[in-house]
Structures are given as C-alpha cells and as structure tokens.
Design a protein around this motif. Structure first.
Motif, PDB file in Angstrom:
ATOM      1  N   ALA A 101     -41.438 -24.416  32.008  1.00  0.00           N
ATOM      2  CA  ALA A 101     -42.475 -24.604  32.404  1.00  0.00           C
ATOM      3  C   ALA A 101     -42.926 -24.566  33.812  1.00  0.00           C
ATOM      4  N   ARG A 102     -42.325 -26.440  33.463  1.00  0.00           N
ATOM      5  CA  ARG A 102     -42.525 -26.858  34.496  1.00  0.00           C
ATOM      6  C   ARG A 102     -42.270 -26.306  36.242  1.00  0.00           C
ATOM      7  N   GLY A 103     -40.816 -25.785  36.015  1.00  0.00           N
ATOM      8  CA  GLY A 103     -40.273 -24.763  36.607  1.00  0.00           C
ATOM      9  C   GLY A 103     -41.176 -23.799  37.760  1.00  0.00           C
ATOM     10  N   GLN A 104     -42.092 -23.337  36.613  1.00  0.00           N
ATOM     11  CA  GLN A 104     -42.813 -21.800  36.981  1.00  0.00           C
ATOM     12  C   GLN A 104     -43.948 -22.254  37.327  1.00  0.00           C
ATOM     13  N   ILE A 105     -44.263 -23.597  37.037  1.00  0.00           N
ATOM     14  CA  ILE A 105     -45.114 -23.981  37.114  1.00  0.00           C
ATOM     15  C   ILE A 105     -45.476 -24.427  39.241  1.00  0.00           C
ATOM     16  N   ASP A 106     -44.495 -25.114  39.844  1.00  0.00           N
ATOM     17  CA  ASP A 106     -44.207 -25.596  40.495  1.00  0.00           C
ATOM     18  C   ASP A 106     -43.239 -23.962  41.422  1.00  0.00           C
ATOM     19  N   ALA A 107     -43.217 -23.106  41.223  1.00  0.00           N
ATOM     20  CA  ALA A 107     -43.208 -22.322  41.611  1.00  0.00           C
ATOM     21  C   ALA A 107     -44.552 -21.080  41.677  1.00  0.00           C
ATOM     22  N   ALA A 108     -44.908 -21.012  40.957  1.00  0.00           N
ATOM     23  CA  ALA A 108     -46.461 -20.703  41.411  1.00  0.00           C
ATOM     24  C   ALA A 108     -47.079 -21.443  41.836  1.00  0.00           C
ATOM     25  N   LEU A 109     -47.210 -23.141  42.583  1.00  0.00           N
ATOM     26  CA  LEU A 109     -47.821 -23.794  43.646  1.00  0.00           C
ATOM     27  C   LEU A 109     -47.485 -22.922  44.962  1.00  0.00           C
ATOM     28  N   LYS A 110     -45.490 -22.864  44.861  1.00  0.00           N
ATOM     29  CA  LYS A 110     -45.035 -22.467  46.077  1.00  0.00           C
ATOM     30  C   LYS A 110     -45.186 -21.038  46.439  1.00  0.00           C
ATOM     31  N   MET A 111     -46.160 -20.298  45.230  1.00  0.00           N
ATOM     32  CA  MET A 111     -46.431 -19.089  44.968  1.00  0.00           C
ATOM     33  C   MET A 111     -47.472 -18.867  46.289  1.00  0.00           C
ATOM     34  N   ILE A 112     -48.166 -19.466  45.804  1.00  0.00           N
ATOM     35  CA  ILE A 112     -50.022 -19.678  46.125  1.00  0.00           C
ATOM     36  C   ILE A 112     -49.736 -20.005  47.824  1.00  0.00           C
ATOM     37  N   ASP A 113     -49.333 -21.683  48.155  1.00  0.00           N
ATOM     38  CA  ASP A 113     -48.717 -21.570  49.392  1.00  0.00           C
ATOM     39  C   ASP A 113     -48.083 -20.100  50.285  1.00  0.00           C
ATOM     40  N   GLU A 114     -47.808 -19.809  49.734  1.00  0.00           N
ATOM     41  CA  GLU A 114     -47.114 -18.154  50.119  1.00  0.00           C
ATOM     42  C   GLU A 114     -48.049 -16.801  50.260  1.00  0.00           C
ATOM     43  N   ASP A 115     -49.433 -17.390  49.807  1.00  0.00           N
ATOM     44  CA  ASP A 115     -50.978 -16.503  49.746  1.00  0.00           C
ATOM     45  C   ASP A 115     -49.667 -14.794  49.100  1.00  0.00           C
ATOM     46  N   ARG A 116     -48.898 -15.561  48.064  1.00  0.00           N
ATOM     47  CA  ARG A 116     -48.567 -13.829  47.144  1.00  0.00           C
ATOM     48  C   ARG A 116     -49.473 -13.436  46.533  1.00  0.00           C
ATOM     49  N   TYR A 117     -48.771 -12.040  46.084  1.00  0.00           N
ATOM     50  CA  TYR A 117     -49.812 -11.645  45.434  1.00  0.00           C
ATOM     51  C   TYR A 117     -50.744 -12.043  43.686  1.00  0.00           C
ATOM     52  N   CYS A 118     -51.837 -12.006  42.965  1.00  0.00           N
ATOM     53  CA  CYS A 118     -52.448 -12.907  42.929  1.00  0.00           C
ATOM     54  C   CYS A 118     -51.537 -12.283  41.223  1.00  0.00           C
ATOM     55  N   ALA A 119     -51.533 -10.934  41.096  1.00  0.00           N
ATOM     56  CA  ALA A 119     -51.588 -10.827  39.783  1.00  0.00           C
ATOM     57  C   ALA A 119     -49.732 -11.078  39.214  1.00  0.00           C
ATOM     58  N   ASP A 120     -49.052 -11.482  40.289  1.00  0.00           N
ATOM     59  CA  ASP A 120     -47.717 -11.843  40.093  1.00  0.00           C
ATOM     60  C   ASP A 120     -47.356 -14.008  39.979  1.00  0.00           C
ATOM     61  N   ILE A 121     -48.127 -14.072  40.393  1.00  0.00           N
ATOM     62  CA  ILE A 121     -48.629 -15.900  40.068  1.00  0.00           C
ATOM     63  C   ILE A 121     -49.506 -16.001  38.602  1.00  0.00           C
ATOM     64  N   SER A 122     -50.082 -15.177  38.466  1.00  0.00           N
ATOM     65  CA  SER A 122     -50.985 -15.081  36.954  1.00  0.00           C
ATOM     66  C   SER A 122     -50.331 -15.085  36.067  1.00  0.00           C
ATOM     67  N   ASN A 123     -49.008 -14.199  36.689  1.00  0.00           N
ATOM     68  CA  ASN A 123     -47.932 -13.612  35.255  1.00  0.00           C
ATOM     69  C   ASN A 123     -46.963 -14.883  35.090  1.00  0.00           C
ATOM     70  N   VAL A 124     -46.486 -15.897  36.313  1.00  0.00           N
ATOM     71  CA  VAL A 124     -46.005 -16.931  36.686  1.00  0.00           C
ATOM     72  C   VAL A 124     -46.617 -17.440  35.751  1.00  0.00           C
ATOM     73  N   LEU A 125     -47.987 -18.076  35.586  1.00  0.00           N
ATOM     74  CA  LEU A 125     -48.854 -18.981  35.312  1.00  0.00           C
ATOM     75  C   LEU A 125     -48.876 -18.694  33.220  1.00  0.00           C
TER      76      LEU A 125
END
Length: 87
Positions: free
Chosen positions: A15-39
């Motif tokens: 879960a911690r790894g997924q949260i870190d991945a979501a933070l990176k995705m946010i910094d990279e302005d990735r697609y919202c739905a993808d970020i939501s799926n990771v969260l």
C-alpha cells in the motif's frame, strides 16, 4: 499484536508503494482515473490489513476478555473498532 505480522506488514508495504506511485503520478500530471485506481488499490490493502488485525483482536483479546471481569468493555471496544472500519 496477535495478527500475522508478516501478512499485515506485507499488505501495508505494498500500500505504501502504491501511495508513493500515486504521488509520482500526480507530479507527472497523469490521467485522473489511473491515479484513482492506484489509490483504490491502496485503500483495499489497508482495509485488508485492518481486517486481519481486528479479526485477531476478536479471536484473542476479546475472547480472553470474555473470561474476565472486562468482558463488557472488550465487547464494546470491538464494536467501536468495527464501526470505525465501516465509516
């Protein structure tokens, strides 16, 4: 803690790894739905770890408490934890 530490720790580390991945995705302005799926996946893992801990608590601590004068407080404690989990 009476829950299987290895299983709970493993779930929380993923879960911690997924949260870190979501933070990176946010910094990279990735697609919202993808970020939501990771969260959502991280939330599911945290919920699973919490369920493992609560089940162990009920099987051990509450069970032991029922055999003492603390039975009412242990039951109330378990019910409060379950209520919080479902909020």
């Amino acid at each position: 803690m009476k829950a299987p530490k290895k299983d709970v720790t493993h779930k929380l580390k993923i879960a911690r790894g997924q949260i870190d991945a979501a933070l990176k995705m946010i910094d990279e302005d990735r697609y919202c739905a993808d970020i939501s799926n990771v969260l959502s996946a991280a939330q599911a893992l945290i919920k699973g770890a919490n369920q493992d801990i609560l089940q162990a608590h009920i099987r051990c601590c509450v069970k032991e408490g029922l055999q003492t004068e603390e039975s009412n407080s242990k039951i109330e404690e378990a019910l409060q934890l379950l209520e919080k989990m479902n909020q």
